[in-house]
Design an enzyme around this catalytic site. Structure first.
Site, PDB file in Angstrom:
ATOM      1  N   TRP A  88       0.818  -1.202   0.000  1.00 14.50           N
ATOM      2  CA  TRP A  88       0.000   0.000   0.000  1.00 14.50           C
ATOM      3  C   TRP A  88       0.863   1.267   0.000  1.00 14.50           C
ATOM      4  CZ3 TRP A  88      -2.626  -3.143   4.248  1.00 14.50           C
ATOM      5  CH2 TRP A  88      -3.703  -3.871   3.719  1.00 14.50           C
ATOM      6  N   HIS A 107      -6.644   3.188   1.327  1.00 12.52           N
ATOM      7  CA  HIS A 107      -7.895   2.415   1.407  1.00 12.52           C
ATOM      8  C   HIS A 107      -8.875   3.185   2.300  1.00 12.52           C
ATOM      9  CE1 HIS A 107      -5.830  -0.119   4.874  1.00 12.52           C
ATOM     10  NE2 HIS A 107      -5.619   1.174   4.994  1.00 12.52           N
ATOM     11  N   ARG A 160      -2.800   4.990  -4.729  1.00 13.23           N
ATOM     12  CA  ARG A 160      -1.685   4.069  -4.507  1.00 13.23           C
ATOM     13  C   ARG A 160      -0.575   4.331  -5.500  1.00 13.23           C
ATOM     14  NH1 ARG A 160      -4.588  -1.668  -2.817  1.00 13.23           N
ATOM     15  NH2 ARG A 160      -6.002  -0.682  -1.329  1.00 13.23           N
ATOM     16  N   GLN A 185     -13.152   2.991  -3.291  1.00 15.17           N
ATOM     17  CA  GLN A 185     -13.532   1.827  -2.495  1.00 15.17           C
ATOM     18  C   GLN A 185     -14.837   2.110  -1.764  1.00 15.17           C
ATOM     19  OE1 GLN A 185     -10.337   0.655   0.171  1.00 15.17           O
ATOM     20  NE2 GLN A 185      -9.342  -0.540  -1.434  1.00 15.17           N
ATOM     21  N   VAL A 203      -7.813  -7.775  10.307  1.00 15.98           N
ATOM     22  CA  VAL A 203      -8.913  -8.734  10.464  1.00 15.98           C
ATOM     23  C   VAL A 203      -8.349 -10.106  10.830  1.00 15.98           C
ATOM     24  CG1 VAL A 203     -10.627  -7.644   8.957  1.00 15.98           C
ATOM     25  CG2 VAL A 203      -8.900  -9.177   7.962  1.00 15.98           C
ATOM     26  N   ALA A 242     -15.646  -6.539   8.665  1.00 19.03           N
ATOM     27  CA  ALA A 242     -15.320  -5.386   7.823  1.00 19.03           C
ATOM     28  C   ALA A 242     -15.014  -5.894   6.426  1.00 19.03           C
ATOM     29  CB  ALA A 242     -14.117  -4.633   8.385  1.00 19.03           C
TER      30      ALA A 242
HETATM   31  C1  FA5 Z   1      -7.689  -3.219   1.071  1.00 19.60           C
HETATM   32  O1  FA5 Z   1      -7.606  -2.113   0.608  1.00 19.60           O
HETATM   33  C2  FA5 Z   1      -8.286  -3.470   2.419  1.00 19.60           C
HETATM   34  N1  FA5 Z   1      -8.464  -2.217   3.095  1.00 19.60           N
HETATM   35  C3  FA5 Z   1      -9.608  -4.219   2.256  1.00 19.60           C
HETATM   36  C4  FA5 Z   1     -10.184  -4.721   3.531  1.00 19.60           C
HETATM   37  C5  FA5 Z   1     -11.126  -3.966   4.210  1.00 19.60           C
HETATM   38  C6  FA5 Z   1      -9.777  -5.964   4.043  1.00 19.60           C
HETATM   39  C7  FA5 Z   1     -11.674  -4.434   5.391  1.00 19.60           C
HETATM   40  C8  FA5 Z   1     -10.325  -6.434   5.218  1.00 19.60           C
HETATM   41  C9  FA5 Z   1     -11.267  -5.675   5.876  1.00 19.60           C
HETATM   42  P1  FA5 Z   1      -6.842  -4.429  -1.100  1.00 19.60           P
HETATM   43  O2  FA5 Z   1      -5.565  -3.709  -1.227  1.00 19.60           O
HETATM   44  O3  FA5 Z   1      -6.855  -5.867  -1.480  1.00 19.60           O
HETATM   45  O4  FA5 Z   1      -7.404  -4.340   0.371  1.00 19.60           O
HETATM   46  O5  FA5 Z   1      -7.943  -3.647  -1.935  1.00 19.60           O
HETATM   47  C10 FA5 Z   1      -9.320  -3.960  -1.832  1.00 19.60           C
HETATM   48  C11 FA5 Z   1      -9.950  -3.935  -3.211  1.00 19.60           C
HETATM   49  O6  FA5 Z   1      -9.709  -2.694  -3.837  1.00 19.60           O
HETATM   50  C12 FA5 Z   1      -9.372  -4.971  -4.162  1.00 19.60           C
HETATM   51  O7  FA5 Z   1     -10.006  -6.207  -3.982  1.00 19.60           O
HETATM   52  C13 FA5 Z   1      -9.704  -4.376  -5.473  1.00 19.60           C
HETATM   53  O8  FA5 Z   1     -11.063  -4.604  -5.800  1.00 19.60           O
HETATM   54  C14 FA5 Z   1      -9.537  -2.903  -5.214  1.00 19.60           C
HETATM   55  N2  FA5 Z   1      -8.198  -2.432  -5.617  1.00 19.60           N
HETATM   56  C15 FA5 Z   1      -7.055  -2.561  -4.931  1.00 19.60           C
HETATM   57  N3  FA5 Z   1      -6.038  -2.001  -5.591  1.00 19.60           N
HETATM   58  C16 FA5 Z   1      -6.544  -1.493  -6.730  1.00 19.60           C
HETATM   59  C17 FA5 Z   1      -6.007  -0.770  -7.834  1.00 19.60           C
HETATM   60  N4  FA5 Z   1      -4.754  -0.429  -7.896  1.00 19.60           N
HETATM   61  N5  FA5 Z   1      -6.846  -0.402  -8.831  1.00 19.60           N
HETATM   62  C18 FA5 Z   1      -8.152  -0.723  -8.765  1.00 19.60           C
HETATM   63  N6  FA5 Z   1      -8.724  -1.381  -7.765  1.00 19.60           N
HETATM   64  C19 FA5 Z   1      -7.941  -1.782  -6.752  1.00 19.60           C
END
Ligand code: FA5
Length: 349
Positions: free
Chosen positions: A158, A178, A204, A218, A261, A317
């Site tokens: 991240w 996020h 990001r 998100q 989590v 969550a």
């Molecule tokens: C998170 O951001 C965690 N905060 C999610 C979470 C929340 C986990 C609560 C547990 C409890 P992650 O980095 O995997 O996780 O991103 C979550 C979602 O955001 C991904 O599944 C995807 O759908 C979207 N996402 C992540 N990075 C990108 C990106 N660079 N471009 C577009 N969508 C993205």
């Protein structure tokens, strides 16, 4: 004789010159009276013919009649020219109220906005309240309070954009990666039961490709109450997916890790862009699945840090990518199309 025919030629020449500068009906009529009228210049000459010798009378008469015909023809031509000019200018100035109006291009909501609204609509009907939080966030909320201390490997996943300013000399500002910081902010200021959905932009430091952008939206979910279990998480997400994608789409929950989590899961939807086994597929890369969100049961340490009794309260969550959901719903196989700002793409939705 010569002097009379000269006089006729003179009258004709002067009259033609005067007629050329007559710009409207009134000045043309004045010209006609002066040249061809009863006591007009040419009429006067014709009247005087009677006193001439027979031979001269014939010659002067013929000359005078020729001049009269020339001037009468010029008069008609001038009247017509002035009439046409007046008509043309009236047409140029005219407002034709019978013409259809120019079409006004009607705008529409961006596809990501449409999908975000749909996502929130479903969660609102499932009992979640929609709230928002800051995009410029403190390191503490984006990472520390979510059990991602400095030097934790999850920070690599991240990486983001940082500000030079510091608050209290120690907690640097960043663009949130996020929407999970809002879990902490909301728990700090509210008591259970909690059911919130938090939409918002995240940023990001990302190498972009067909499924990754450096700016993404998100929607975070947080539910805290007595007796909340993994079954509630699964049931909520499956019902949400059914309402979003219809019963034909497969949804998979698989084990995953997020420091905030325990246990953690990843939610994926079956690939819409290929049969599910094409290694060249830019959407699933042959895995058959497109990841939608991370989720899990809120870590007991986070429940405790919020001042709630972890023996009494549990919660789940989730954080989903709105553009990823939009890709599945709208059949878009490259996430970068959403913000490329091409009206030909946007007008399809
Ligand atoms: C998170 O951001 C965690 N905060 C999610 C979470 C929340 C986990 C609560 C547990 C409890 P992650 O980095 O995997 O996780 O991103 C979550 C979602 O955001 C991904 O599944 C995807 O759908 C979207 N996402 C992540 N990075 C990108 C990106 N660079 N471009 C577009 N969508 C993205």
């Amino acid at each position: 004789m010569t002097s009379t025919t000269d006089r006729i030629a003179e009258i004709e020449r002067d009259a033609l010159a005067a007629l050329a500068s007559a710009e409207d009906d009134a000045s043309i009529e004045a010209w006609r009276t002066r040249v061809l009228g009863r006591s007009g210049e040419l009429t006067g000459v014709l009247r005087g013919i009677g006193g001439l010798e027979a031979e001269e009378r014939k010659a002067v008469g013929a000359e005078a009649n020729r001049a009269k015909q020339v001037l009468e023809a010029a008069l008609e031509a001038r009247r017509e020219a002035v009439r046409r000019a007046a008509l043309a200018s009236a047409e140029a100035d005219a407002l034709d109220v019978t013409l259809p109006g120019r079409p006004v291009g009607i705008g529409r909501l961006h596809p990501v906005t449409q999908v975000r609204r749909k996502i929130l609509d479903v969660f609102e009907r499932l009992g979640f309240q929609v709230i928002e939080g800051p995009e410029v966030e403190l390191d503490e909320y984006n990472f520390g309070a979510l059990r991602i201390p400095e030097h934790h490997p999850a920070r690599d996943m991240w990486d983001t954009f940082w500000f030079d300013e510091e608050v209290d000399g120690k907690t640097p500002l960043l663009l949130r990666t996020h929407t999970s910081p809002m879990q902490i902010r909301h728990m700090q200021s509210h008591e259970p039961p909690i059911r919130v959905a938090v939409p918002g932009k995240c940023y990001r430091y990302e190498a972009t490709d067909a499924t990754h952008e450096w700016m993404l939206e998100q929607v975070e979910l947080l539910a805290i109450d007595e007796g909340i279990s993994m079954a509630n998480l699964k049931g909520t997400l499956e019902e949400w997916a059914r309402q979003m994608f219809g019963p034909g789409r497969k949804v998979m929950l698989r084990n995953s890790y997020f420091p905030f989590v325990e246990p953690g899961v990843e939610v994926a939807v079956d690939c819409f862009a290929c049969p599910g086994d094409d290694p060249a597929c830019s959407v699933c890369r042959g895995s058959g699945w497109l990841e939608m969100m991370g989720a899990g049961m809120v870590h007991p340490e986070i429940i405790e840090a919020a001042g709630y009794d972890p023996e009494r309260y549990t919660g789940f969550a989730a954080g989903m990518g709105v553009e990823r959901v939009a890709m599945v719903m709208l059949g878009v196989s490259d996430i970068r199309d959403f913000h490329a700002n091409d009206p030909r793409f946007l007008a399809q939705f």
